[in-house]
Motif scaffolding. Structure first.
Motif, PDB file in Angstrom:
ATOM      1  N   LEU A 180       0.806  -1.220   0.000  1.00  0.00           N
ATOM      2  CA  LEU A 180       0.000   0.000   0.000  1.00  0.00           C
ATOM      3  C   LEU A 180       0.841   1.273   0.000  1.00  0.00           C
ATOM      4  CD1 LEU A 180      -2.716  -1.180   2.531  1.00  0.00           C
ATOM      5  CD2 LEU A 180      -3.101  -0.704   0.098  1.00  0.00           C
ATOM      6  N   ASP A 181       2.118   1.150   0.356  1.00  0.00           N
ATOM      7  CA  ASP A 181       3.017   2.301   0.279  1.00  0.00           C
ATOM      8  C   ASP A 181       3.230   2.755  -1.157  1.00  0.00           C
ATOM      9  OD1 ASP A 181       3.402   2.612   2.981  1.00  0.00           O
ATOM     10  OD2 ASP A 181       5.266   1.458   3.068  1.00  0.00           O
ATOM     11  N   ILE A 182       2.938   1.856  -2.111  1.00  0.00           N
ATOM     12  CA  ILE A 182       2.980   2.230  -3.529  1.00  0.00           C
ATOM     13  C   ILE A 182       1.638   2.848  -3.892  1.00  0.00           C
ATOM     14  CG2 ILE A 182       3.353   1.410  -5.878  1.00  0.00           C
ATOM     15  CD1 ILE A 182       5.754   0.963  -4.028  1.00  0.00           C
ATOM     16  N   ALA A 183       1.660   4.096  -4.279  1.00  0.00           N
ATOM     17  CA  ALA A 183       0.415   4.822  -4.557  1.00  0.00           C
ATOM     18  C   ALA A 183      -0.401   4.105  -5.636  1.00  0.00           C
ATOM     19  CB  ALA A 183       0.737   6.241  -5.010  1.00  0.00           C
ATOM     20  N   GLY A 184      -1.708   4.033  -5.406  1.00  0.00           N
ATOM     21  CA  GLY A 184      -2.609   3.489  -6.417  1.00  0.00           C
ATOM     22  C   GLY A 184      -2.742   1.981  -6.414  1.00  0.00           C
ATOM     23  N   THR A 185      -2.083   1.309  -5.482  1.00  0.00           N
ATOM     24  CA  THR A 185      -2.244  -0.143  -5.400  1.00  0.00           C
ATOM     25  C   THR A 185      -3.503  -0.477  -4.613  1.00  0.00           C
ATOM     26  OG1 THR A 185      -0.818  -0.143  -3.450  1.00  0.00           O
ATOM     27  CG2 THR A 185       0.203  -0.722  -5.561  1.00  0.00           C
ATOM     28  N   ARG A 186      -4.002  -1.686  -4.839  1.00  0.00           N
ATOM     29  CA  ARG A 186      -5.123  -2.208  -4.074  1.00  0.00           C
ATOM     30  C   ARG A 186      -4.735  -3.582  -3.547  1.00  0.00           C
ATOM     31  NH1 ARG A 186     -11.115  -4.105  -6.382  1.00  0.00           N
ATOM     32  NH2 ARG A 186     -11.835  -5.007  -4.402  1.00  0.00           N
ATOM     33  N   VAL A 187      -5.115  -3.897  -2.321  1.00  0.00           N
ATOM     34  CA  VAL A 187      -4.765  -5.172  -1.706  1.00  0.00           C
ATOM     35  C   VAL A 187      -6.011  -5.870  -1.178  1.00  0.00           C
ATOM     36  CG1 VAL A 187      -3.464  -6.332   0.127  1.00  0.00           C
ATOM     37  CG2 VAL A 187      -2.469  -4.347  -1.044  1.00  0.00           C
ATOM     38  N   ILE A 188      -6.104  -7.166  -1.475  1.00  0.00           N
ATOM     39  CA  ILE A 188      -7.100  -8.029  -0.838  1.00  0.00           C
ATOM     40  C   ILE A 188      -6.342  -8.922   0.134  1.00  0.00           C
ATOM     41  CG2 ILE A 188      -8.852  -9.805  -1.180  1.00  0.00           C
ATOM     42  CD1 ILE A 188      -9.147  -8.752  -4.077  1.00  0.00           C
ATOM     43  N   GLY A 189      -6.605  -8.751   1.420  1.00  0.00           N
ATOM     44  CA  GLY A 189      -5.927  -9.526   2.449  1.00  0.00           C
ATOM     45  C   GLY A 189      -6.820 -10.651   2.951  1.00  0.00           C
ATOM     46  N   ILE A 190      -6.241 -11.829   3.081  1.00  0.00           N
ATOM     47  CA  ILE A 190      -6.993 -13.012   3.524  1.00  0.00           C
ATOM     48  C   ILE A 190      -6.326 -13.601   4.754  1.00  0.00           C
ATOM     49  CG2 ILE A 190      -7.834 -15.304   2.868  1.00  0.00           C
ATOM     50  CD1 ILE A 190      -7.475 -14.470  -0.072  1.00  0.00           C
TER      51      ILE A 190
END
Length: 331
Positions: free
Chosen positions: A43-53
């Motif tokens: 998320l420190d990279i601007a514009g990324t999206r993460v789905i955490g499981i």
């Protein structure tokens, strides 16, 4: 350290994120969210999206603060990582740019006595990563001596597994084995160790924990699922902590990285095109500084690969080892 501790750095965390190579606009799977170290770095990279499981409800709850800070870029889902394809579909995502997995029990789980993972901390003999299904105490109470020996030998790599199983069966006839210390004491009476060696109960606890959580089956299924959801050029990064896990990851990537073609004996046999290009010819391991700061890093191995545009291979059958359902049914 709590799940929400923003200072948490996963083992080989820097190397894992470098191999994942996240970019702006990319969608990434943190398939074993834990304390959120990988997600935070992505998320420190601007514009990324993460789905955490994560199958551990406490890990999901501990990540709510990071969700709030992510401006809608982090979604957390309580589930097994073997279901990562279904999780993505549930979020309206058909393909991702990368997936990272940190396999096995987390330091947070080991440090919570009430979770029953550690023989060094007194607690109930639970060992479940999630909050459902049989506990380790249930398995100890129900499994036959032969099943116990197989579980401890296959998943714990304990060469004294038959002696340990006999001792457990004898002890449970006297009283239920329901605490970590009771089990550790039973094992210590039949497995000896010299000063400086691992605790006598280490391998038995490992075997039971892996069995209770079906960890190796989960890993097999999660790798195949990641193959299906990664975009061409998407990267798979896996950090494992013992030989059983690493062997599964290595064999999966070797098989998926093979060039196609028949043999002179079976020229008509069609082979699937390689679905991955292996990026780590040898696994990445921790340096002395990381091992000094975190002894758990000593056994860690990181393997990574990049998805090709070939179709996903057919998923192989799971190995024919003891299953939780069969043992609890007495089958």
């Amino acid at each position: 350290m709590t799940p929400a501790d923003s200072r948490h750095i996963p083992v080989l965390g820097r190397q894992a994120v470098e191999m994942l190579n996240p970019h702006a606009g990319g969608i990434y799977l943190d398939a074993t969210f834990g304390a959120g170290g990988y997600s935070r770095a992505i998320l420190d990279i601007a514009g990324t999206r993460v789905i955490g499981i994560d199958r551990d409800r406490s890990a999901i709850a501990g990540g709510f603060d990071l969700v709030d800070k992510s401006d809608g870029r982090l979604t957390l889902v309580e589930d097994r990582f073997s279901n990562l394809a279904e999780v993505c579909a549930g979020q309206g995502v058909n393909a991702v740019d990368g997936a990272v997995m940190d396999v096995g029990v987390s330091s947070m789980q080991l440090d919570q006595a009430e979770r029953g993972f550690s023989f060094r901390l007194g607690g109930p003999l639970d060992m479940r990563m999630g909050h459902d299904g049989p506990t380790a105490a249930d398995v100890i109470a129900k499994a036959s001596e032969a099943d116990l020996a197989n579980i401890i030998y296959i998943f714990g790599e304990e060469r004294h597994s038959r002696a340990v199983a006999r001792a457990i069966v004898a002890a449970r006839k006297e009283a239920p084995v329901t605490t970590t210390r009771a089990l550790a004491d039973i094992v210590s009476r039949v497995v000896r160790s010299k000063p400086g060696e691992i605790h006598p109960a280490t391998r038995t606890f490992q075997g039971l924990r892996i069995f209770v959580n079906q960890e190796l089956d989960e890993l097999h299924l999660a790798l195949a699922a990641a193959e299906r959801v990664l975009k061409p050029g998407g990267r798979l990064v896996v950090v494992s902590f013992h030989s059983l896990e690493d062997r599964i990851v290595k064999n999966f990537l070797v098989e998926r990285g093979k060039a196609g073609g028949g043999s002179r004996h079976l020229p008509e046999l069609a082979h699937a095109a390689p679905s991955f290009v292996i990026l780590t010819k040898r696994p990445i391991v921790a340096d002395d500084a990381e091992i000094s700061a975190n002894p758990r890093a000593r056994s860690a191995k990181l393997r990574a690969a990049e998805r090709t545009d070939a179709r996903a291979h057919e998923a192989a059958s799971l190995p024919a080892w003891p299953t939780l359902d069969d043992v609890m049914r007495g089958g």
